[in-house]
Enzyme design. Structure first.
Site, PDB file in Angstrom:
ATOM      1  CB  VAL A  64      38.780  42.048  33.946  1.00  0.00           C
ATOM      2  CG1 VAL A  64      38.333  43.223  34.783  1.00  0.00           C
ATOM      3  CG2 VAL A  64      40.202  41.663  34.257  1.00  0.00           C
TER       4      VAL A  64
ATOM      5  CB  THR B 178      45.524  43.222  22.868  1.00  0.00           C
ATOM      6  OG1 THR B 178      45.287  42.676  24.161  1.00  0.00           O
ATOM      7  CG2 THR B 178      46.148  42.145  21.983  1.00  0.00           C
TER       8      THR B 178
ATOM      9  CB  ALA C 238      47.687  48.342  40.264  1.00  0.00           C
ATOM     10  N   GLY C 239      47.575  46.733  36.931  1.00  0.00           N
ATOM     11  CA  GLY C 239      48.190  46.826  35.608  1.00  0.00           C
ATOM     12  C   GLY C 239      47.266  47.581  34.654  1.00  0.00           C
ATOM     13  N   GLY C 240      47.370  47.255  33.362  1.00  0.00           N
ATOM     14  CA  GLY C 240      46.577  47.969  32.356  1.00  0.00           C
ATOM     15  C   GLY C 240      45.080  47.826  32.597  1.00  0.00           C
TER      16      GLY C 240
ATOM     17  CE  LYS D 214      44.870  46.362  26.043  1.00  0.00           C
ATOM     18  NZ  LYS D 214      43.878  46.035  27.065  1.00  0.00           N
TER      19      LYS D 214
ATOM     20  CG  ASP E 157      40.490  47.724  27.625  1.00  0.00           C
ATOM     21  OD1 ASP E 157      39.781  46.969  26.927  1.00  0.00           O
ATOM     22  OD2 ASP E 157      41.737  47.708  27.580  1.00  0.00           O
TER      23      ASP E 157
HETATM   24  P1  NAD Z   1      49.129  43.327  33.582  1.00  0.00           P
HETATM   25  O1  NAD Z   1      50.185  42.283  33.567  1.00  0.00           O
HETATM   26  O2  NAD Z   1      49.371  44.681  33.002  1.00  0.00           O
HETATM   27  O3  NAD Z   1      48.669  43.601  35.110  1.00  0.00           O
HETATM   28  C1  NAD Z   1      48.352  42.576  36.011  1.00  0.00           C
HETATM   29  C2  NAD Z   1      48.699  43.091  37.422  1.00  0.00           C
HETATM   30  O4  NAD Z   1      48.208  42.145  38.376  1.00  0.00           O
HETATM   31  C3  NAD Z   1      50.209  43.217  37.670  1.00  0.00           C
HETATM   32  O5  NAD Z   1      50.477  44.506  38.189  1.00  0.00           O
HETATM   33  C4  NAD Z   1      50.523  42.116  38.699  1.00  0.00           C
HETATM   34  O6  NAD Z   1      51.550  42.488  39.583  1.00  0.00           O
HETATM   35  C5  NAD Z   1      49.190  42.005  39.416  1.00  0.00           C
HETATM   36  N1  NAD Z   1      48.930  40.725  40.060  1.00  0.00           N
HETATM   37  C6  NAD Z   1      49.132  39.484  39.553  1.00  0.00           C
HETATM   38  N2  NAD Z   1      48.694  38.561  40.448  1.00  0.00           N
HETATM   39  C7  NAD Z   1      48.201  39.234  41.511  1.00  0.00           C
HETATM   40  C8  NAD Z   1      47.559  38.835  42.731  1.00  0.00           C
HETATM   41  N3  NAD Z   1      47.352  37.551  43.023  1.00  0.00           N
HETATM   42  N4  NAD Z   1      47.165  39.805  43.591  1.00  0.00           N
HETATM   43  C9  NAD Z   1      47.372  41.105  43.317  1.00  0.00           C
HETATM   44  N5  NAD Z   1      47.962  41.542  42.171  1.00  0.00           N
HETATM   45  C10 NAD Z   1      48.352  40.620  41.285  1.00  0.00           C
HETATM   46  O7  NAD Z   1      47.858  42.633  32.902  1.00  0.00           O
HETATM   47  P2  NAD Z   1      46.577  43.392  32.309  1.00  0.00           P
HETATM   48  O8  NAD Z   1      46.856  43.821  30.911  1.00  0.00           O
HETATM   49  O9  NAD Z   1      46.138  44.389  33.305  1.00  0.00           O
HETATM   50  O10 NAD Z   1      45.530  42.192  32.195  1.00  0.00           O
HETATM   51  C11 NAD Z   1      44.996  41.563  33.337  1.00  0.00           C
HETATM   52  C12 NAD Z   1      43.873  40.645  32.913  1.00  0.00           C
HETATM   53  O11 NAD Z   1      42.787  41.416  32.399  1.00  0.00           O
HETATM   54  C13 NAD Z   1      44.234  39.657  31.792  1.00  0.00           C
HETATM   55  O12 NAD Z   1      43.727  38.396  32.150  1.00  0.00           O
HETATM   56  C14 NAD Z   1      43.485  40.169  30.581  1.00  0.00           C
HETATM   57  O13 NAD Z   1      43.083  39.148  29.700  1.00  0.00           O
HETATM   58  C15 NAD Z   1      42.262  40.791  31.247  1.00  0.00           C
HETATM   59  N6  NAD Z   1      41.593  41.824  30.429  1.00  0.00           N
HETATM   60  C16 NAD Z   1      40.276  41.649  30.159  1.00  0.00           C
HETATM   61  C17 NAD Z   1      39.605  42.588  29.401  1.00  0.00           C
HETATM   62  C18 NAD Z   1      38.153  42.378  29.075  1.00  0.00           C
HETATM   63  O14 NAD Z   1      37.694  43.016  28.128  1.00  0.00           O
HETATM   64  N7  NAD Z   1      37.435  41.568  29.834  1.00  0.00           N
HETATM   65  C19 NAD Z   1      40.267  43.740  28.931  1.00  0.00           C
HETATM   66  C20 NAD Z   1      41.636  43.902  29.253  1.00  0.00           C
HETATM   67  C21 NAD Z   1      42.292  42.920  30.003  1.00  0.00           C
END
Ligand code: NAD
Length: 295
Positions: free
Chosen positions: A230, A74, A139-141, A78, A114
């Site tokens: 999510v 995680t 648009a992150g992971g 990743k 995921d």
């Molecule tokens: P990350 O940091 O890779 O990506 C987050 C993206 O969101 C970034 O590109 C950031 O610039 C953008 N961002 C932040 N605030 C914003 C806003 N107000 N408007 C538009 N864009 C915005 O993070 P990630 O790894 O993609 O994780 C994101 C969330 O997803 C976390 O809370 C994580 O816990 C959750 N997640 C949940 C599951 C699940 O199984 N439910 C699985 C994976 C991740």
């Protein structure tokens, strides 16, 4: 080799930062017990160990050497884990991100659960909603996994929004290459896009206990939208609370968390977990969780 007896032992783990409060060990171990398997799920916290995200390769090799069946991976490993793997599933290769590694015959094979995790959660929780135009925040992971799941589920046009415009552009381009030119755009203004959207998906961390608040001005929501989040700690984010108050159909992040875990469990053991039982267990964990901070 995969242990083939029902009483075989499995040691698996989770590599990431700040994973102390993660539900994964409990979710996996309890399901294994229900299925009569001996199964130990260890946390390997890079922060506690003082290891940088780039050090994930050494942790992976150590796990493999000491007989682990596999590991979940995680934040923030990743992507950094990819270069240390012998092979990738096609989903993981498309996303360039891995959340499950299985050790098989001396190889370390990367998967991404995921993506199908969100797909299964969406199909179960919002099976009959309108899918012509959908806005994705983040648009992150997680955003990339959700976007591919959404387009492969038949969402016709996805508008990708990120505060980092370059990230939104890169993801939209990769979606267009895979699904077609008219399937993904980066809209000029969220405020102009949302009134004509059927659905909104939050894949930013905003709404987590550690990132409180809403990821967009809540006055942009309207009652013709469905809203999926999510984030799952807490299950009811400020965004979902407001959307429910407006009468929108909603989907929380719990289903994705459970289904990605169930798919990893199946990759580790070859056994089909009972997803409904895991959902019930997850709900209990979420109820009891003190101060939610990490996956
Ligand atoms: P990350 O940091 O890779 O990506 C987050 C993206 O969101 C970034 O590109 C950031 O610039 C953008 N961002 C932040 N605030 C914003 C806003 N107000 N408007 C538009 N864009 C915005 O993070 P990630 O790894 O993609 O994780 C994101 C969330 O997803 C976390 O809370 C994580 O816990 C959750 N997640 C949940 C599951 C699940 O199984 N439910 C699985 C994976 C991740």
């Amino acid at each position: 080799m995969r242990p083939d007896s029902e009483t075989a032992s499995y040691v698996v783990g989770l590599i990431g930062a700040d994973i102390g409060p993660s539900f994964s060990p409990s979710l996996h171990e309890r399901e294994a017990t229900e299925l009569g398997l001996r199964y130990v799920y260890e946390r390997i916290d890079i922060k506690e160990l003082g290891v940088a995200p780039e050090g994930v390769g050494e942790l992976l090799r150590r796990a493999q050497r000491t007989g682990f069946r596999g590991v979940n991976v995680t934040h923030p490993c990743k992507q950094t884990v990819v270069e240390h793997l012998s092979d990738l599933s096609s989903d993981a290769a498309t996303l360039g991100a891995v959340n499950t590694v299985v050790f098989e015959d001396g190889n370390a094979v990367g998967h991404n659960t995921d993506w199908p995790g969100f797909q299964q959660s969406f199909a179960r929780g919002l099976p009959d909603v309108a899918t012509s135009r959908v806005v994705l925040l983040g648009a992150g992971g997680a955003g990339a996994a959700v976007a591919h799941a959404a387009l492969s589920l038949g969402i016709e046009r996805l508008s990708v929004v990120d505060t980092d415009l370059n990230r939104a552009d890169v993801l939209a381009r990769s979606l267009r290459r895979r699904y077609g030119d008219d399937r993904a755009v980066v809209p000029a203004r969220l405020s102009a896009e949302l009134p004509r959207a059927d659905g909104l998906i939050n894949a930013t961390p905003t709404g987590m206990a550690t990132h409180p608040g809403a990821p967009l001005p809540l006055e942009l929501l309207h009652d013709r939208l469905w809203v999926a989040d999510v984030v799952y700690r807490p299950l009811e984010t400020e965004l979902l609370r407001h959307a429910r108050h407006l009468g929108c159909r909603t989907l929380d992040g719990g289903g994705m968390a459970v289904f990605q875990a169930a798919l990893s469990f199946e990759l580790f053991t070859g056994r089909k977990p009972d997803r409904e039982r895991m959902l019930r267990h997850f709900a209990l964990l979420a109820e009891d969780a003190p101060s939610p901070v990490a996956r």
